[in-house]
Design a protein around this motif. Sequence first.
Motif, PDB file in Angstrom:
ATOM      1  N   THR A  96      20.826  51.935  16.360  1.00 22.32           N
ATOM      2  CA  THR A  96      20.654  50.568  16.832  1.00 22.32           C
ATOM      3  C   THR A  96      20.945  50.571  18.314  1.00 22.32           C
ATOM      4  N   LEU A  97      20.059  49.980  19.093  1.00 26.08           N
ATOM      5  CA  LEU A  97      20.265  49.923  20.535  1.00 26.08           C
ATOM      6  C   LEU A  97      20.291  48.482  21.002  1.00 26.08           C
ATOM      7  N   THR A  98      21.276  48.149  21.821  1.00 22.30           N
ATOM      8  CA  THR A  98      21.401  46.817  22.394  1.00 22.30           C
ATOM      9  C   THR A  98      21.355  46.951  23.909  1.00 22.30           C
ATOM     10  N   VAL A  99      20.448  46.226  24.530  1.00 25.54           N
ATOM     11  CA  VAL A  99      20.353  46.276  25.996  1.00 25.54           C
ATOM     12  C   VAL A  99      21.455  45.394  26.593  1.00 25.54           C
ATOM     13  N   LEU A 100      22.295  45.997  27.445  1.00 23.81           N
ATOM     14  CA  LEU A 100      23.360  45.239  28.096  1.00 23.81           C
ATOM     15  C   LEU A 100      22.916  44.715  29.458  1.00 23.81           C
ATOM     16  N   ARG A 101      22.238  45.550  30.208  1.00 24.54           N
ATOM     17  CA  ARG A 101      21.845  45.193  31.577  1.00 24.54           C
ATOM     18  C   ARG A 101      20.482  45.782  31.857  1.00 24.54           C
ATOM     19  N   GLY A 102      19.761  45.175  32.798  1.00 23.56           N
ATOM     20  CA  GLY A 102      18.508  45.736  33.266  1.00 23.56           C
ATOM     21  C   GLY A 102      17.305  45.255  32.467  1.00 23.56           C
ATOM     22  N   GLU A 159       9.887  47.373  29.792  1.00 24.69           N
ATOM     23  CA  GLU A 159       8.811  46.875  28.951  1.00 24.69           C
ATOM     24  C   GLU A 159       9.376  46.296  27.648  1.00 24.69           C
ATOM     25  N   GLN A 160       9.129  45.019  27.384  1.00 21.75           N
ATOM     26  CA  GLN A 160       9.620  44.331  26.163  1.00 21.75           C
ATOM     27  C   GLN A 160      11.130  44.461  26.004  1.00 21.75           C
ATOM     28  N   MET A 161      11.839  44.368  27.108  1.00 22.43           N
ATOM     29  CA  MET A 161      13.256  44.665  27.052  1.00 22.43           C
ATOM     30  C   MET A 161      14.032  43.909  28.137  1.00 22.43           C
ATOM     31  N   LYS A 162      15.096  43.247  27.739  1.00 22.84           N
ATOM     32  CA  LYS A 162      15.971  42.556  28.691  1.00 22.84           C
ATOM     33  C   LYS A 162      17.351  42.462  28.059  1.00 22.84           C
ATOM     34  N   PRO A 163      18.374  41.999  28.777  1.00 21.34           N
ATOM     35  CA  PRO A 163      19.709  41.944  28.173  1.00 21.34           C
ATOM     36  C   PRO A 163      19.696  41.160  26.865  1.00 21.34           C
ATOM     37  N   GLY A 164      20.247  41.734  25.832  1.00 23.83           N
ATOM     38  CA  GLY A 164      20.272  41.083  24.535  1.00 23.83           C
ATOM     39  C   GLY A 164      19.231  41.633  23.574  1.00 23.83           C
ATOM     40  N   THR A 165      18.223  42.346  24.097  1.00 17.16           N
ATOM     41  CA  THR A 165      17.204  42.935  23.208  1.00 17.16           C
ATOM     42  C   THR A 165      17.869  43.983  22.306  1.00 17.16           C
ATOM     43  N   ILE A 166      17.551  43.905  21.022  1.00 15.34           N
ATOM     44  CA  ILE A 166      18.117  44.830  20.040  1.00 15.34           C
ATOM     45  C   ILE A 166      16.968  45.511  19.299  1.00 15.34           C
ATOM     46  N   PHE A 167      17.014  46.804  19.120  1.00 14.61           N
ATOM     47  CA  PHE A 167      16.056  47.424  18.213  1.00 14.61           C
ATOM     48  C   PHE A 167      16.735  48.493  17.379  1.00 14.61           C
ATOM     49  N   THR A 168      16.216  48.644  16.174  1.00 14.85           N
ATOM     50  CA  THR A 168      16.755  49.611  15.223  1.00 14.85           C
ATOM     51  C   THR A 168      15.635  50.542  14.808  1.00 14.85           C
ATOM     52  N   ILE A 169      15.890  51.833  14.835  1.00 16.18           N
ATOM     53  CA  ILE A 169      14.914  52.815  14.347  1.00 16.18           C
ATOM     54  C   ILE A 169      15.636  53.779  13.410  1.00 16.18           C
ATOM     55  N   GLN A 170      14.878  54.430  12.532  1.00 21.50           N
ATOM     56  CA  GLN A 170      15.519  55.316  11.566  1.00 21.50           C
ATOM     57  C   GLN A 170      14.531  56.305  10.981  1.00 21.50           C
ATOM     58  N   ASP A 171      15.040  57.317  10.328  1.00 23.57           N
ATOM     59  CA  ASP A 171      14.224  58.224   9.498  1.00 23.57           C
ATOM     60  C   ASP A 171      13.034  58.834  10.221  1.00 23.57           C
ATOM     61  N   GLY A 172      13.212  59.291  11.454  1.00 21.21           N
ATOM     62  CA  GLY A 172      12.120  59.937  12.164  1.00 21.21           C
ATOM     63  C   GLY A 172      11.335  58.996  13.061  1.00 21.21           C
ATOM     64  N   GLU A 173      11.641  57.706  13.022  1.00 16.39           N
ATOM     65  CA  GLU A 173      10.963  56.768  13.926  1.00 16.39           C
ATOM     66  C   GLU A 173      11.390  57.029  15.373  1.00 16.39           C
ATOM     67  N   LYS A 174      10.529  56.583  16.304  1.00 24.17           N
ATOM     68  CA  LYS A 174      10.796  56.748  17.731  1.00 24.17           C
ATOM     69  C   LYS A 174      10.652  55.405  18.433  1.00 24.17           C
ATOM     70  N   TRP A 175      11.185  55.316  19.608  1.00 18.69           N
ATOM     71  CA  TRP A 175      11.002  54.116  20.415  1.00 18.69           C
ATOM     72  C   TRP A 175      10.987  54.553  21.863  1.00 18.69           C
ATOM     73  N   GLN A 176       9.941  54.182  22.584  1.00 19.02           N
ATOM     74  CA  GLN A 176       9.895  54.571  23.986  1.00 19.02           C
ATOM     75  C   GLN A 176      10.410  53.452  24.884  1.00 19.02           C
ATOM     76  N   ILE A 177      11.279  53.817  25.789  1.00 15.03           N
ATOM     77  CA  ILE A 177      11.825  52.850  26.743  1.00 15.03           C
ATOM     78  C   ILE A 177      11.261  53.193  28.125  1.00 15.03           C
ATOM     79  N   ASN A 178      10.632  52.198  28.743  1.00 12.93           N
ATOM     80  CA  ASN A 178      10.162  52.372  30.118  1.00 12.93           C
ATOM     81  C   ASN A 178      10.987  51.441  31.001  1.00 12.93           C
ATOM     82  N   ALA A 179      11.815  52.023  31.833  1.00 13.37           N
ATOM     83  CA  ALA A 179      12.779  51.216  32.589  1.00 13.37           C
ATOM     84  C   ALA A 179      12.189  50.719  33.909  1.00 13.37           C
ATOM     85  N   ASP A 180      12.128  49.391  34.080  1.00 10.38           N
ATOM     86  CA  ASP A 180      11.679  48.824  35.363  1.00 10.38           C
ATOM     87  C   ASP A 180      12.832  48.822  36.363  1.00 10.38           C
TER      88      ASP A 180
END
Lengths: 424, 424
Positions: free
Chosen positions: B375-381, B384-405
Amino acid sequence: MRMILLCGGGGKRLWPISNNTHSKQFIKVFDDGNGGYRSMLERAISEIREIDPDTQVTIAAGRVQTEEVRSQLGFDVSLTEEPSRRNTFPAISLAASYLKDHDKVDPQEPIVIFSVDSYADHSFYECLFSLGEIVENGTANLVLMGIEPDGPSDKYGYIIPASSDPVSAVREFREKPDIETARKYIEQEHALWNAGVFACRLEYLLKRADIVFGSSSYAYLIQHYPELKQISFDYAVVEKEPNIAVKRYNGTWADAGTWTSLATLLNNGDVGQVVRDDQCSDTLVVNDLDIPVLAMGIKGAVIAAGRDGILVAEKDRIPDLKSVVDKVWLEPRIIGKRYGGKEVLYRTDSSETSLLTIRAGSSVTIKTDVGVRKTLTVLRGAGEQMKPGTIFTIQDGEKWQINADTDIELIETMIEFEIEPEED
Amino acid sequence: MRMILLCGGGGKRLWPISNNTHSKQFIKVFDDGNGGYRSMLERAISEIREIDPDTQVTIAAGRVQTEEVRSQLGFDVSLTEEPSRRNTFPAISLAASYLKDHDKVDPQEPIVIFSVDSYADHSFYECLFSLGEIVENGTANLVLMGIEPDGPSDKYGYIIPASSDPVSAVREFREKPDIETARKYIEQEHALWNAGVFACRLEYLLKRADIVFGSSSYAYLIQHYPELKQISFDYAVVEKEPNIAVKRYNGTWADAGTWTSLATLLNNGDVGQVVRDDQCSDTLVVNDLDIPVLAMGIKGAVIAAGRDGILVAEKDRIPDLKSVVDKVWLEPRIIGKRYGGKEVLYRTDSSETSLLTIRAGSSVTIKTDVGVRKTLTVLRGAGEQMKPGTIFTIQDGEKWQINADTDIELIETMIEFEIEPEED
């Protein structure tokens, strides 16, 4: 027999292991005999239970301390919560009125009142029971414990007994003297330290409360607590009573409220994950963190590491800690909770990541404010709809109740988030 | 002119601030002039850029170091990754072949080779450029930097120059001597320390690689790296070359690889959140944590606090740190990542809670294994589709790409969870 244990005090002298809510009686640095550590509070309760498992102890605590008391003693502990800080007599009266009105205790029942400011051995707890028995026998209206001094001290008030007998009438009380005068008291008058430990019948306490506050009803006292006269038990009761007995106690009774006194008590040992080389000497190392402390060649010092900070101090400098610590005093990161505890692992202006511990059998409702989102991940333990790996997110005033079947450990990430403007 | 910077080494001598991936050249303890701290690596690159912003530096690093290099120097740094640890000549040959085959560098181009094991002042970096110019002028096949000793030392090999001129032919090399012999070398022969800094044409390096390894092709060297002969540059090149010049360097060149040497370099100062009383003396305090360190009355010591542990050591005991630290050596908790960094805040057998930092402009794919949930929670910054408070959960081989502006800070909670048995 019932007991009232006065629980209070600040936390700066044992920074960074203790803080305002996590004061000295709560810090877990004493060997529990099972490879773990326990606090002075837990130790006191366990010593008492060992002598008589049925004796009920009511904890008189300030509002900031009650969560920590429940954290250590469990949710069903008998506890009175002082709405604000007054002084010892209001606190004791509130507890006494609670025994009468809530627990329906017989007014003739002896009540023993003590605190856990100092570290004492098992015979101290046996002596507490003796005080109650002396009251039961009707020897005096009020019975005090007198600590046999291990040397002249200017830190305590003195009790002058009528004789050197194990139990004696009290001739008079003396204010804290200088060392030379203290020596004379001890040598010539068998003087004892007044530790603020005493016993009397419940009825006796209630009558005094009636006189001083105009009532001994719990409902009245709790409602008017903030306006109750700030008065000490010594001034309100002891000084007014002509018929007082004292019982001598000659076991260990050691200050545990500073790092230097704690270093002596713990024999400069290690608490927590500590590695030291053979050239360290006269040094106490207390580590409350989950990373190791390595001490090499350090002499005559105290090293203490906790969530609130890290202290490395020469023992001679410890008396100044209380004033110096204001420069590093932050919002506490280790917080006792009635359901267990909370340790802040990382904090920013708008977020807080914490480890929550919830005791087996406890329930806790996790709440959120508007604009706040919390994500919780269960690391260990199990409860209703909950096992390791369970994740839940709540926000904007939502709540979630956790009912712990076993001890549960969770990571909570709290973040203030931007609220999306509503579309027209 | 091109430069090759050799980046390697372990981390035990600067525990707990450095570890195997986060070795001495990466630790951020040097004033960056803007109220922050920078590492020796960052400092070296910045000094070189200041002299010539266009000079390209290729970092020759081991596999465990490359993420940290990218973390500090950015994703587009020129970097060769050694598949395993051999010795300096394989590492230098790999970097040289990369310059030829990947960067298409002219074989006649002077190459300056150095490391950041020591702390040097600005004139050191100017001297690096001089080495390249001397090669350009054809003065010698190989040009070394010779450090003017600030006293006799038994820690270095010595270069005996033909004269005391700023640039001179090398008469011979001498092994590490005892102090008395070192004194004679310096007084009678203008001897210099061999710092392992030198320059030559790219072609020269490639020919040597052809002779020693039978190839100077990058494809060949990277493929056969684990079987390449373990041989030092000194042995493979310097000892075989009759035409060597040396340039004298007389600025600061100080060891920065132990706490005692770092204490001298940093003038026993404070790094990070530190409060000390006026009775502390001769003590360095380095604090990499986000809680304060309070030092009172400590003398002649080093205090260092980081995610891996806490060190409190008398300076005299520091030479033993490398052996003692094995008793506390844990899996590192501070890990440089090409996209930024990772700090482990809390670890159990089956979970890990970390603070991730992702540099603006970086992309990172968060991955999971089967039976693992993150589980990832964005604290700062923001990204793409991401700001403070954004939460995402991945599991079992899933991936999530983060592109930091912008620079992003996240809390990641990784937990192994029980997989539900499938129903029939």
